[in-house]
Structure formats: structure tokens, C-alpha cells
Design an enzyme around this catalytic site. Sequence first.
Site, short mmCIF file in Angstrom:
data_model
loop_
_atom_site.label_atom_id
_atom_site.label_comp_id
_atom_site.label_asym_id
_atom_site.label_seq_id
_atom_site.Cartn_x
_atom_site.Cartn_y
_atom_site.Cartn_z
N ASP A 42 0.80 -1.22 0.00
CA ASP A 42 0.00 0.00 0.00
C ASP A 42 0.83 1.27 0.00
O ASP A 42 0.59 2.19 -0.78
CB ASP A 42 -0.96 0.01 1.20
N ARG A 77 1.78 4.93 17.30
CA ARG A 77 1.32 5.98 16.37
C ARG A 77 1.78 7.38 16.74
O ARG A 77 2.29 8.10 15.89
CB ARG A 77 -0.21 5.94 16.20
N ASP A 135 -6.35 4.02 13.25
CA ASP A 135 -5.04 4.60 13.01
C ASP A 135 -5.09 5.95 12.27
O ASP A 135 -4.32 6.85 12.56
CB ASP A 135 -4.15 3.61 12.25
N SER A 173 -4.38 -8.48 7.46
CA SER A 173 -3.78 -7.16 7.60
C SER A 173 -3.01 -7.16 8.92
O SER A 173 -3.57 -7.47 9.97
CB SER A 173 -4.87 -6.10 7.60
N1 ARG Z 1 -7.26 -2.58 16.30
C1 ARG Z 1 -5.97 -2.22 16.69
C2 ARG Z 1 -5.87 -0.75 16.99
O1 ARG Z 1 -6.71 -0.02 16.61
C3 ARG Z 1 -4.91 -2.68 15.75
C4 ARG Z 1 -5.00 -2.20 14.36
C5 ARG Z 1 -3.76 -2.61 13.64
N2 ARG Z 1 -3.86 -2.79 12.25
C6 ARG Z 1 -3.84 -3.98 11.60
N3 ARG Z 1 -3.55 -3.94 10.35
N4 ARG Z 1 -4.06 -5.12 12.18
O2 ARG Z 1 -4.95 -0.28 17.58
#
Ligand code: ARG
Length: 399
Positions: free
Chosen positions: A14, A94, A123, A174
Amino acid sequence: MNNKVVLAYSGGLDTSISIKWIKEKYNMEVIAALIDCGQPGDLNGAYERALEIGACKSVIIDAKNEFVNDYIFPSIKANLKYEKKYPLATALARPLIVKKLVDIAKKEGAKAVAHGCTAKGNDQVRFDVGIRTLAPHLQIIAPQREWVISREEAIKYAMQYNIKVPVTKKSPYSIDENLWGRSVECGVLENAWNEPPEDVYEWTKITKNKDEFEYLEIGFNEGIPVSLNGKNIPAVDLVRELNEIGGSYGIGRIDMVENRLIGIKSREIYESPAAEILIEAHRQLESLVLDRELTHYKYMLEEKLAELVYYGLWFTPLRECLCSFIEKSQEHVTGIVKVKLEHKSFIVVGRKSDYSLYDEGLATYNKDDKFDHTHSESFIKLWGYPYELLGKKGRINEK
Ligand code: ARG
């Protein structure tokens, strides 16, 4: 200010096609920024690839120590888990990534930053809110939010422009990874009834026999883990080592449905051996050295702090205030915790500290008992007065 944009680059499909897409759509020069928060993978390969695809510059920032010291440690001190389960690995990284992107943007005089988040996740919120707080002047570009395409279309686009994406095993999931954990979603996991197939797990593949076990002694100093089995060890190594040892027993798997900030529920699998072990060990040490009122009050703040981190509100006054409170609470959280690792689980089996408030002489039921039994009756009499009065007035609902 020039026509540059700093892209949070992971090296995956991506963000790789995003380099090309941003150049075409926005007519901007792309600086690819690889922020190393301890995720596995070939960062140098990704660095080169960004340049091949057409980035005007590529940078690798080693943020591992900062991640541990400024984000993971405060979260251990706060026993941080969202909805009592998720140790927040993705969420904690993040704000640090945002900080680094903004630093680079300022240094390079860039006018925008870009990230690869989709329109459905948490995110994007963490990135956007963080960027707008730290650098309100920066434009935010989110290709995956503006340009919704399937994985197949993304691969086609990459082929069309001769963008080489690493030939990783074609994962149906993912995935996001850093030192504090691995987050997995999508594919068969989207049906919340489906048991996760073994191929979901990477960090917790069991290599120990079913009846194998071992003990670890984790030393804490003011809430921070500093030693393993009596040896001082740098923080990043300690976390890595616990991920490895714990993972080999299959410890640290979390399967949950969580409430996203964006209003929907999602099913997530996490692998966080070090986080699970360290947070439980830390909590057990606190149970030895903190008094009851502080312990119970702290629980409430921990939940609030976990929410703030999950919601992307790291750079806020409330987050800072909560962290200050928690920091102060850690003055005596120094000692050693003994953890037993076994097949798919672990348990704290011992704890000691010079600051322990646990007094065996007071707790014991044998003849060395130091507890003055004559105090109890009067104490209970006074403590229970209000309720006795209510009873006498017939004000108690017996149902
Ligand atoms: N749900 C988790 C969060 O919001 C993890 C998201 C991470 N992304 C992924 N591609 N699994 O922090």
C-alpha cells in the site's frame, strides 16, 4: 516551503504504490520515512525500494529506544490495556511515528505528511489528530482513504508501474507489528465465530514441549523492568527476549472483539508475549507495595488512559496529567517478580520488595500472629453503624 510530502512508509504494497500515486495525483516530491519501532522486516531493502519507486529521499529513523522509554514504560506503569485485553501495541506507536514525521517535515520544509491508513480504522484518527496537534500547518494526505481499491487492483497498479513489492508470503491478513506486539485482522478472522487458524500466529508458534516449563525473575525499579534472572539488561533487549521466550510457549495470544473509535466493532488477534508477562508481573508487584486506596484509584485512571491512547489523544493535557499521577505512584514499585512459564500460559508465583506492605506476621493464621484480635469487634461496630441505623429505621430493602 517546498512541494514535498513526508510519507510514513512501511515498505509494503500500500505505501509503495502510494509513492507513485501521490506524485501523480498531487504532483509532489515524496520523502519516504521508515520509522523503526522494532517491527521485523528488511528496513534497508525498503529504504532502497522507496528510491527505486521514485521517492526523492528515503530515511530510516531508529525509534526503538524512544518507543520503549517514552511509550512502553509509561504503559507498563499504568498496566495499560484497552477494554481490559489489548496492550495497545499499534496505538502506542502511532504518536511516536507522528512525532517523527512532523520532525522530518519541519527539517525538510515539507508542506504535507502522508500515511497509509484506511477510512475504517483507528489509526487514521491517531495520525490525523496527532499531526494536527503538533503541526496544524501541515496538509494531510491519506491515499488509502481517498483512493479505495482492492488488494488485487493494488497489485495490478504496482505491476503496471513496475513497482517491486517484496515477495512476502501472500498473507490474507492485515498485520501491524512493533516491539510491543503484533496486530492481525481481516480474512477468515472477520467472522467472529471462526477459530483463528494457526497461520495467523507468527510470534507465538509453540516450540516447547507440552510439559516443559521455566521460571523467570523479572526485576523492576520504580515501575520499570530492568533485569531478567538477576542480570541487568537494556530495555529493548528485555522486551525482545520476553517476546521470544514467551512466544515459544505460545504465551501472549489475544482474541477479541473490540469497540473502535470509528463506531464499529472489529475482531482482532494480537500476539504480545512480553506485554502480557510484564504487565501482569508489574501489577503483582504493585499489589505488594501500594496501599489499597491508591491501588483502587489507580485502576480508574488506567482505564481512562488506555481509552485516551486508543482514541489517539496522546498529545493532550489529560494524557500528560494522568501519566504524571501514574509516574508518582511508582516510587516504591521496586522489587522482583517470579513468573512461571508453561504451555500456553504463565503465572506469577512469587514477589518480593524492600517496600513490601505485606506483613506475614499480620497475615498468618498460626501462633506467631501479631494481629491484635481485640480491635476487630469495635472497628466493625463503628464501620457498620450507618447500616445498623438504616436497619433499625426499617429503611432496608430486603429484596
Ligand atoms: N485494532 C488495533 C488498533 O486499533 C490494531 C490495528 C492494527 N492494524 C492492523 N492492520 N491489524 O490499535
